[in-house]
Design a protein around this motif. Structure first.
Motif, PDB file in Angstrom:
ATOM      1  N   ALA A   8      55.446  40.281  30.123  1.00 46.70           N
ATOM      2  CA  ALA A   8      55.822  40.952  28.873  1.00 46.70           C
ATOM      3  C   ALA A   8      56.608  42.216  29.160  1.00 46.70           C
ATOM      4  CB  ALA A   8      54.576  41.269  28.053  1.00 46.70           C
ATOM      5  N   LEU A   9      56.206  42.975  30.176  1.00 43.85           N
ATOM      6  CA  LEU A   9      56.940  44.190  30.529  1.00 43.85           C
ATOM      7  C   LEU A   9      58.314  43.865  31.099  1.00 43.85           C
ATOM      8  CD1 LEU A   9      54.136  46.416  32.036  1.00 43.85           C
ATOM      9  CD2 LEU A   9      55.534  46.932  30.039  1.00 43.85           C
ATOM     10  N   ALA A  10      58.389  42.835  31.932  1.00 38.13           N
ATOM     11  CA  ALA A  10      59.691  42.439  32.486  1.00 38.13           C
ATOM     12  C   ALA A  10      60.635  41.998  31.370  1.00 38.13           C
ATOM     13  CB  ALA A  10      59.511  41.328  33.513  1.00 38.13           C
ATOM     14  N   ASP A  11      60.105  41.272  30.396  1.00 40.00           N
ATOM     15  CA  ASP A  11      60.912  40.843  29.251  1.00 40.00           C
ATOM     16  C   ASP A  11      61.350  42.050  28.414  1.00 40.00           C
ATOM     17  OD1 ASP A  11      62.059  38.902  27.396  1.00 40.00           O
ATOM     18  OD2 ASP A  11      60.412  39.511  26.060  1.00 40.00           O
ATOM     19  N   LEU A  12      60.445  43.000  28.213  1.00 42.09           N
ATOM     20  CA  LEU A  12      60.782  44.204  27.451  1.00 42.09           C
ATOM     21  C   LEU A  12      61.878  44.998  28.146  1.00 42.09           C
ATOM     22  CD1 LEU A  12      60.241  46.170  25.104  1.00 42.09           C
ATOM     23  CD2 LEU A  12      58.508  47.247  26.557  1.00 42.09           C
ATOM     24  N   ILE A  13      61.786  45.136  29.452  1.00 41.87           N
ATOM     25  CA  ILE A  13      62.817  45.868  30.201  1.00 41.87           C
ATOM     26  C   ILE A  13      64.155  45.160  30.094  1.00 41.87           C
ATOM     27  CG2 ILE A  13      63.534  46.547  32.531  1.00 41.87           C
ATOM     28  CD1 ILE A  13      60.557  47.137  33.082  1.00 41.87           C
ATOM     29  N   PRO A  44      62.644  54.169  30.900  1.00 38.99           N
ATOM     30  CA  PRO A  44      61.932  54.665  32.087  1.00 38.99           C
ATOM     31  C   PRO A  44      60.415  54.503  31.983  1.00 38.99           C
ATOM     32  CG  PRO A  44      63.476  56.322  31.279  1.00 38.99           C
ATOM     33  CD  PRO A  44      63.437  55.219  30.276  1.00 38.99           C
ATOM     34  N   LEU A  45      59.892  54.634  30.775  1.00 40.11           N
ATOM     35  CA  LEU A  45      58.454  54.453  30.575  1.00 40.11           C
ATOM     36  C   LEU A  45      58.047  53.012  30.872  1.00 40.11           C
ATOM     37  CD1 LEU A  45      55.766  55.715  29.584  1.00 40.11           C
ATOM     38  CD2 LEU A  45      56.378  54.889  27.311  1.00 40.11           C
ATOM     39  N   ALA A  46      58.817  52.065  30.391  1.00 42.19           N
ATOM     40  CA  ALA A  46      58.507  50.648  30.636  1.00 42.19           C
ATOM     41  C   ALA A  46      58.622  50.313  32.124  1.00 42.19           C
ATOM     42  CB  ALA A  46      59.439  49.764  29.818  1.00 42.19           C
ATOM     43  N   LYS A  47      59.626  50.860  32.800  1.00 43.62           N
ATOM     44  CA  LYS A  47      59.773  50.613  34.234  1.00 43.62           C
ATOM     45  C   LYS A  47      58.612  51.219  35.020  1.00 43.62           C
ATOM     46  CE  LYS A  47      64.762  50.020  34.475  1.00 43.62           C
ATOM     47  NZ  LYS A  47      66.021  50.500  35.041  1.00 43.62           N
ATOM     48  N   GLN A  49      55.568  51.745  33.870  1.00 44.53           N
ATOM     49  CA  GLN A  49      54.354  50.959  33.634  1.00 44.53           C
ATOM     50  C   GLN A  49      54.416  49.628  34.378  1.00 44.53           C
ATOM     51  OE1 GLN A  49      53.191  49.928  29.624  1.00 44.53           O
ATOM     52  NE2 GLN A  49      51.059  49.778  30.278  1.00 44.53           N
ATOM     53  N   LEU A  50      55.582  49.027  34.473  1.00 41.52           N
ATOM     54  CA  LEU A  50      55.719  47.789  35.237  1.00 41.52           C
ATOM     55  C   LEU A  50      55.346  48.023  36.695  1.00 41.52           C
ATOM     56  CD1 LEU A  50      56.650  44.805  35.317  1.00 41.52           C
ATOM     57  CD2 LEU A  50      58.913  45.665  35.906  1.00 41.52           C
ATOM     58  N   ALA A  51      55.811  49.129  37.269  1.00 41.20           N
ATOM     59  CA  ALA A  51      55.464  49.455  38.659  1.00 41.20           C
ATOM     60  C   ALA A  51      53.960  49.684  38.808  1.00 41.20           C
ATOM     61  CB  ALA A  51      56.240  50.689  39.115  1.00 41.20           C
ATOM     62  N   LEU A  52      53.350  50.326  37.817  1.00 45.20           N
ATOM     63  CA  LEU A  52      51.910  50.582  37.866  1.00 45.20           C
ATOM     64  C   LEU A  52      51.107  49.287  37.769  1.00 45.20           C
ATOM     65  CD1 LEU A  52      49.542  52.578  37.910  1.00 45.20           C
ATOM     66  CD2 LEU A  52      49.776  52.743  35.431  1.00 45.20           C
ATOM     67  N   VAL A  53      51.483  48.414  36.859  1.00 41.19           N
ATOM     68  CA  VAL A  53      50.772  47.135  36.703  1.00 41.19           C
ATOM     69  C   VAL A  53      50.935  46.286  37.964  1.00 41.19           C
ATOM     70  CG1 VAL A  53      50.750  44.977  35.380  1.00 41.19           C
ATOM     71  CG2 VAL A  53      50.879  47.158  34.195  1.00 41.19           C
ATOM     72  N   GLN A  54      52.143  46.292  38.547  1.00 36.73           N
ATOM     73  CA  GLN A  54      52.382  45.542  39.779  1.00 36.73           C
ATOM     74  C   GLN A  54      51.557  46.105  40.933  1.00 36.73           C
ATOM     75  OE1 GLN A  54      54.329  42.698  40.272  1.00 36.73           O
ATOM     76  NE2 GLN A  54      53.277  42.719  42.230  1.00 36.73           N
ATOM     77  N   ALA A  55      51.478  47.427  41.028  1.00 38.98           N
ATOM     78  CA  ALA A  55      50.693  48.053  42.096  1.00 38.98           C
ATOM     79  C   ALA A  55      49.210  47.727  41.946  1.00 38.98           C
ATOM     80  CB  ALA A  55      50.911  49.561  42.093  1.00 38.98           C
ATOM     81  N   ASN A  56      48.708  47.743  40.728  1.00 42.47           N
ATOM     82  CA  ASN A  56      47.300  47.393  40.507  1.00 42.47           C
ATOM     83  C   ASN A  56      47.031  45.928  40.839  1.00 42.47           C
ATOM     84  OD1 ASN A  56      46.544  49.958  39.759  1.00 42.47           O
ATOM     85  ND2 ASN A  56      46.905  49.606  37.597  1.00 42.47           N
ATOM     86  N   ALA A  57      47.984  45.068  40.541  1.00 41.42           N
ATOM     87  CA  ALA A  57      47.837  43.653  40.902  1.00 41.42           C
ATOM     88  C   ALA A  57      47.853  43.481  42.417  1.00 41.42           C
ATOM     89  CB  ALA A  57      48.952  42.835  40.264  1.00 41.42           C
ATOM     90  N   ASP A  58      48.684  44.258  43.109  1.00 37.82           N
ATOM     91  CA  ASP A  58      48.724  44.191  44.571  1.00 37.82           C
ATOM     92  C   ASP A  58      47.412  44.662  45.181  1.00 37.82           C
ATOM     93  OD1 ASP A  58      51.306  43.246  44.417  1.00 37.82           O
ATOM     94  OD2 ASP A  58      52.252  45.162  44.922  1.00 37.82           O
ATOM     95  N   ILE A  59      46.812  45.696  44.605  1.00 39.48           N
ATOM     96  CA  ILE A  59      45.514  46.179  45.097  1.00 39.48           C
ATOM     97  C   ILE A  59      44.473  45.071  45.001  1.00 39.48           C
ATOM     98  CG2 ILE A  59      43.561  47.668  44.498  1.00 39.48           C
ATOM     99  CD1 ILE A  59      45.483  49.889  43.960  1.00 39.48           C
ATOM    100  N   THR A  60      44.439  44.403  43.880  1.00 39.13           N
ATOM    101  CA  THR A  60      43.473  43.319  43.682  1.00 39.13           C
ATOM    102  C   THR A  60      43.711  42.186  44.675  1.00 39.13           C
ATOM    103  OG1 THR A  60      43.368  43.880  41.350  1.00 39.13           O
ATOM    104  CG2 THR A  60      42.536  41.717  41.976  1.00 39.13           C
ATOM    105  N   LEU A  61      44.973  41.834  44.876  1.00 39.36           N
ATOM    106  CA  LEU A  61      45.314  40.744  45.782  1.00 39.36           C
ATOM    107  C   LEU A  61      44.892  41.051  47.219  1.00 39.36           C
ATOM    108  CD1 LEU A  61      46.877  38.004  45.857  1.00 39.36           C
ATOM    109  CD2 LEU A  61      48.854  39.347  46.557  1.00 39.36           C
ATOM    110  N   ALA A  99      52.571  55.269  41.849  1.00 38.92           N
ATOM    111  CA  ALA A  99      52.972  54.622  40.598  1.00 38.92           C
ATOM    112  C   ALA A  99      52.238  55.228  39.406  1.00 38.92           C
ATOM    113  CB  ALA A  99      52.706  53.120  40.673  1.00 38.92           C
ATOM    114  N   ARG A 100      50.966  55.555  39.585  1.00 38.44           N
ATOM    115  CA  ARG A 100      50.197  56.182  38.506  1.00 38.44           C
ATOM    116  C   ARG A 100      50.752  57.572  38.177  1.00 38.44           C
ATOM    117  NH1 ARG A 100      45.282  55.711  40.618  1.00 38.44           N
ATOM    118  NH2 ARG A 100      45.180  53.584  39.871  1.00 38.44           N
TER     119      ARG A 100
END
Length: 138
Positions: A8-13, A44-47, A49-61, A99-100
């Motif tokens: 959704a964020l990638a589509d918004l960007i 810039p806000l959407a970008k 947040q996309l980096a933050l969501v991606q970083a959190n997903a990487d932490i989980t992985l 990212a945060r």
């Protein structure tokens, strides 16, 4: 409210970077008191947040992979693979902290430029995440 998902964020960007009249109309109705063009303020806000969501997903992985290898590790000196995974986990956590911090800075810049005011007793980052999720859902 939960932040928007990666797709959704990638589509918004992508919609923010090209001319999308439907999104412009949504932005105009979402913040009628805004003085600056909302597209330039939201991108810039959407970008961030996309980096933050991606970083959190990487932490989980990385954490899941490390748990999987540590589950069957023999006692004693850790294997080279576990050591590398721990280094990778530290790197990913550092990227998430950056990212945060970038998202927090982008949130404050967005709120200042858009003339939006976060409600009392609510963190500006939570407000911005919810606002982006509403815009991304449209």
């Amino acid at each position: 409210m939960q932040p928007a998902s990666l797709p959704a964020l990638a589509d918004l960007i992508a919609r923010l970077e090209r001319a999308d009249p439907a999104l412009d109309a949504t932005l105009a109705t979402a913040a009628p008191q805004a003085t600056a063009p909302m597209r330039e303020a939201v991108l810039p806000l959407a970008k961030a947040q996309l980096a933050l969501v991606q970083a959190n997903a990487d932490i989980t992985l990385v954490a899941d992979e490390l748990r999987r290898y540590q589950k069957y590790a023999l006692p004693g000196k850790p294997s080279l693979q576990i050591v590398q995974l721990r280094k990778q986990q530290a790197t990913v956590k550092q990227a998430a902290l950056i990212a945060r911090q970038n998202f927090t800075q982008a949130t404050h810049t967005f709120l200042r430029e858009s003339a939006l005011v976060a409600p009392a007793r609510r963190l500006p980052t939570d407000f911005a995440s919810g606002w982006l999720a509403k815009i991304a859902a449209v």
